[in-house]
Write a protein that holds these residues in place. Structure first.
Motif, PDB file in Angstrom:
ATOM      1  N   ARG A  54       0.838  -1.202   0.000  1.00  0.00           N
ATOM      2  CA  ARG A  54       0.000   0.000   0.000  1.00  0.00           C
ATOM      3  C   ARG A  54       0.874   1.254   0.000  1.00  0.00           C
ATOM      4  O   ARG A  54       0.551   2.246  -0.638  1.00  0.00           O
ATOM      5  N   SER A  95      -7.138   0.309   2.526  1.00  0.00           N
ATOM      6  CA  SER A  95      -7.364   0.382   1.080  1.00  0.00           C
ATOM      7  C   SER A  95      -7.197   1.817   0.598  1.00  0.00           C
ATOM      8  O   SER A  95      -7.419   2.771   1.346  1.00  0.00           O
ATOM      9  N   ASN A 116      -4.568   1.966  -6.781  1.00  0.00           N
ATOM     10  CA  ASN A 116      -5.571   1.395  -5.904  1.00  0.00           C
ATOM     11  C   ASN A 116      -5.135   0.033  -5.412  1.00  0.00           C
ATOM     12  O   ASN A 116      -4.731  -0.805  -6.186  1.00  0.00           O
ATOM     13  N   ASN A 118      -7.185  -2.122  -4.024  1.00  0.00           N
ATOM     14  CA  ASN A 118      -8.274  -3.090  -4.047  1.00  0.00           C
ATOM     15  C   ASN A 118      -9.079  -3.119  -5.337  1.00  0.00           C
ATOM     16  O   ASN A 118      -9.694  -4.105  -5.649  1.00  0.00           O
TER      17      ASN A 118
END
Length: 132
Positions: A54, A95, A116, A118
């Motif tokens: 992330r 997320s 992104n 997700n």
């Protein structure tokens, strides 16, 4: 089980800062959003931290880009250089979704990752006005 979760949509108030490498890599950033209308409109800033993959996704983001994040609320306590105790609430990101293009203005980012963790990015355009 009690758990504080949050969804924040706004714009990055500064470029993300990166620390560490691999799974221990983290990106620290702040999301700005407006609350209220007219003369009572006020900018709010929420600190966030993303880890590992992330954090790597945040390399495609820069100041002013639209973003939606979800995550767990986490209270961080620390002491300032002059010895004052401080506390802040930040979001530990689960997320990340781009709400505007992840293509950087100078063309450095190719947007290929979609920004992104997700799902695909939202190509619908602009979100709330940037407060700065």
């Amino acid at each position: 089980m009690d758990q504080g979760s949050a969804l924040v949509m706004g714009r990055l108030s500064r470029d993300p800062q990166f620390f560490g490498e691999g799974d221990k890599q983290r990106a620290v950033f702040s999301v700005a959003y407006n609350r209220g209308t007219g003369d009572k409109r006020k900018a709010n800033f929420i600190d966030a931290i993303a880890w590992g993959k992330r954090a790597d996704i945040m390399r495609d983001f820069s100041q002013g880009m639209g973003i939606a994040i979800t995550g767990d609320l986490e209270q961080d306590t620390f002491e300032t250089k002059d010895g004052q105790k401080r506390s802040r609430v930040q979001i530990n990101v689960n997320s990340i979704t781009a709400t505007t293009s992840t293509r950087k203005p100078d063309g450095a980012g190719d947007g290929a990752r979609g920004g992104n963790a997700n799902a695909g990015s939202n190509a619908s355009g602009e979100s709330a006005q940037i407060p700065f």
